[in-house]
Design a protein around this motif. Sequence first.
Motif, mmCIF file in Angstrom:
data_model
loop_
_atom_site.group_PDB
_atom_site.id
_atom_site.type_symbol
_atom_site.label_atom_id
_atom_site.label_comp_id
_atom_site.label_asym_id
_atom_site.label_seq_id
_atom_site.Cartn_x
_atom_site.Cartn_y
_atom_site.Cartn_z
ATOM 1 N N PRO A 140 0.021 -1.670 -0.470
ATOM 2 C CA PRO A 140 -0.334 0.097 -0.062
ATOM 3 C C PRO A 140 0.647 1.254 -0.524
ATOM 4 O O PRO A 140 2.223 1.580 0.508
ATOM 5 N N PRO A 141 0.492 2.515 -0.812
ATOM 6 C CA PRO A 141 1.404 3.557 -0.458
ATOM 7 C C PRO A 141 1.386 3.928 0.611
ATOM 8 O O PRO A 141 1.084 4.220 1.454
ATOM 9 N N PRO A 142 2.290 4.952 0.946
ATOM 10 C CA PRO A 142 2.672 5.846 2.332
ATOM 11 C C PRO A 142 1.762 6.629 2.245
ATOM 12 O O PRO A 142 0.834 7.011 1.345
ATOM 13 N N LEU A 143 1.544 7.428 3.379
ATOM 14 C CA LEU A 143 1.236 8.210 3.259
ATOM 15 C C LEU A 143 1.626 9.928 2.573
ATOM 16 O O LEU A 143 0.388 10.798 2.226
ATOM 17 N N ILE A 144 2.913 9.621 2.385
ATOM 18 C CA ILE A 144 2.886 11.168 2.375
ATOM 19 C C ILE A 144 4.055 10.957 1.048
ATOM 20 O O ILE A 144 4.916 9.675 1.112
ATOM 21 N N GLY B 69 3.795 17.890 9.328
ATOM 22 C CA GLY B 69 4.294 18.887 9.089
ATOM 23 C C GLY B 69 6.096 18.732 9.312
ATOM 24 O O GLY B 69 6.841 19.582 8.549
ATOM 25 N N PHE B 70 6.242 17.719 9.710
ATOM 26 C CA PHE B 70 7.777 17.585 10.049
ATOM 27 C C PHE B 70 8.320 17.179 8.292
ATOM 28 O O PHE B 70 8.262 16.381 8.132
ATOM 29 N N ASP B 71 10.197 17.230 8.391
ATOM 30 C CA ASP B 71 10.546 17.557 7.336
ATOM 31 C C ASP B 71 12.049 17.487 7.246
ATOM 32 O O ASP B 71 12.575 18.199 8.162
ATOM 33 N N SER B 75 11.720 11.387 1.867
ATOM 34 C CA SER B 75 10.425 11.866 2.324
ATOM 35 C C SER B 75 9.695 9.627 2.927
ATOM 36 O O SER B 75 8.955 9.947 3.669
ATOM 37 N N SER B 76 10.742 8.627 2.333
ATOM 38 C CA SER B 76 10.137 7.587 3.259
ATOM 39 C C SER B 76 10.472 7.744 4.328
ATOM 40 O O SER B 76 10.090 7.051 5.544
ATOM 41 N N ARG B 77 11.089 8.254 5.375
ATOM 42 C CA ARG B 77 11.725 8.485 6.920
ATOM 43 C C ARG B 77 10.395 9.112 7.511
ATOM 44 O O ARG B 77 9.468 8.910 8.492
ATOM 45 N N ASP B 78 10.022 10.195 6.543
ATOM 46 C CA ASP B 78 8.905 10.822 6.915
ATOM 47 C C ASP B 78 7.178 9.982 6.869
ATOM 48 O O ASP B 78 6.614 10.376 8.095
ATOM 49 N N LEU B 82 5.653 9.088 9.993
ATOM 50 C CA LEU B 82 3.656 9.578 9.808
ATOM 51 C C LEU B 82 2.815 8.184 10.469
ATOM 52 O O LEU B 82 1.896 8.310 11.587
ATOM 53 N N GLU B 83 3.259 6.743 10.346
ATOM 54 C CA GLU B 83 3.402 5.366 10.019
ATOM 55 C C GLU B 83 2.874 5.508 11.422
ATOM 56 O O GLU B 83 2.190 4.865 12.430
ATOM 57 N N VAL B 84 4.457 5.751 12.568
ATOM 58 C CA VAL B 84 4.254 4.980 13.592
ATOM 59 C C VAL B 84 3.776 5.928 14.085
ATOM 60 O O VAL B 84 3.394 5.574 15.560
#
Lengths: 207, 174
Positions: A140-144, B69-71, B75-78, B82-84
């Motif tokens: 599934p795709p990521p959130l961002i 809003g944290f960058d 992108s993969s890490r951000d 957001l997942e955790v």
Amino acid sequence: MKKIISIITLFFAIFSSGFAQDVDSLLLTLDAEVEEPVQLLPDKIMFTQRIFWGERGLMRRTGIMPLNEENRMKELKIRRTMLITHQILGYATLAGMIAQGIVGGKLYNGETQLKDAHESLAAAVNIGYFTGAALSLFSPPPLISKQVKGLNSIKAHKILASIHFTAMVATNMLAEKAEDPKYTKIHKAAAFTAFGAFAGATIVMKF
Amino acid sequence: MIVGLALGIAAVMPSVSMKSKKEASSISYSAHHSLHDWTGVNKDVNAVVVLDDLAQKVEKVAVSALVAGFDSENSSRDSHALEVLESLKYPKVQFVSTSINQNKEDLDVKGNLTFHGITKPIQFKGKFNKQQNGIVVEGEFPVSLEEYKVERPSFMLVKTDDLISISFHLEFYP
């Protein structure tokens, strides 16, 4: 006079109390100023992911996983499990590739009794490799999905992935012809390219 | 009557509230993994401070920001963060002070931090700087991910450190 002072005092007290209340409510309602994110899917999704998980993907059309907040949270858990398995399979495949490099090298130098071992290892490496790839491509795709300027670890990982994927396909296509001396070297070169890019893609993720 | 007058006058001491200037304010987190360190910055922070304008002392502060809003420029890490942090369920991180002791530029702040849907009291030191038209408040404090029931992100099957460092630079203008 006393009466006037008392009225002024009362006015000040009421006014100041109202002001303090405003400040408190400002503190409490500050939260309301922060805009809520409503986007459930990122703007850019890999086409392999969009087939299943896009707004009109198979999971949505079949009603298995309608697009809503609750399901996206479930999908993110599925995604994490798939990506962790992708990592584990990646390390196992890398170990298999190293073993294959040793066995293949000996076979190339004339130890023909290792042909069966080479083929068995090839099958194991292929299963690990393509299962691992599928876990990443169809998760599934990521959130961002942010566009970041310059090279970073994930960009390098993806560039190297396209190289080792092409090299893996070429290695397999050339495997059947590898006994023909004309193709042996090309098969070996493709295999080493796949291994080098795959090892690089694993290492680069640490940065 | 005199007491009443004194109380009344004291009560209207000029407390002013100021909102943070977004383009000059930020909150960042720094995290550590055995393979690398990284920092994520959020430049879209909403904050309000209540200042005793006469004594030039900070009375209250409240901060709210979206975790999305944290960058960290990855992108993969951000996305993993957001997942955790279950950002769909708990989209914001918030802080509201309960008491602030100020000695010149030094701040001793107590308050409640709401993170991952859990509110816990925290205490930290900060710095106060008076600017020409406003004030700057900055500081740093540690946060334990496990205390806020955040599943620590893992990479290469190794988890990141439990403690992350939160630092903030907030500029307020009337």
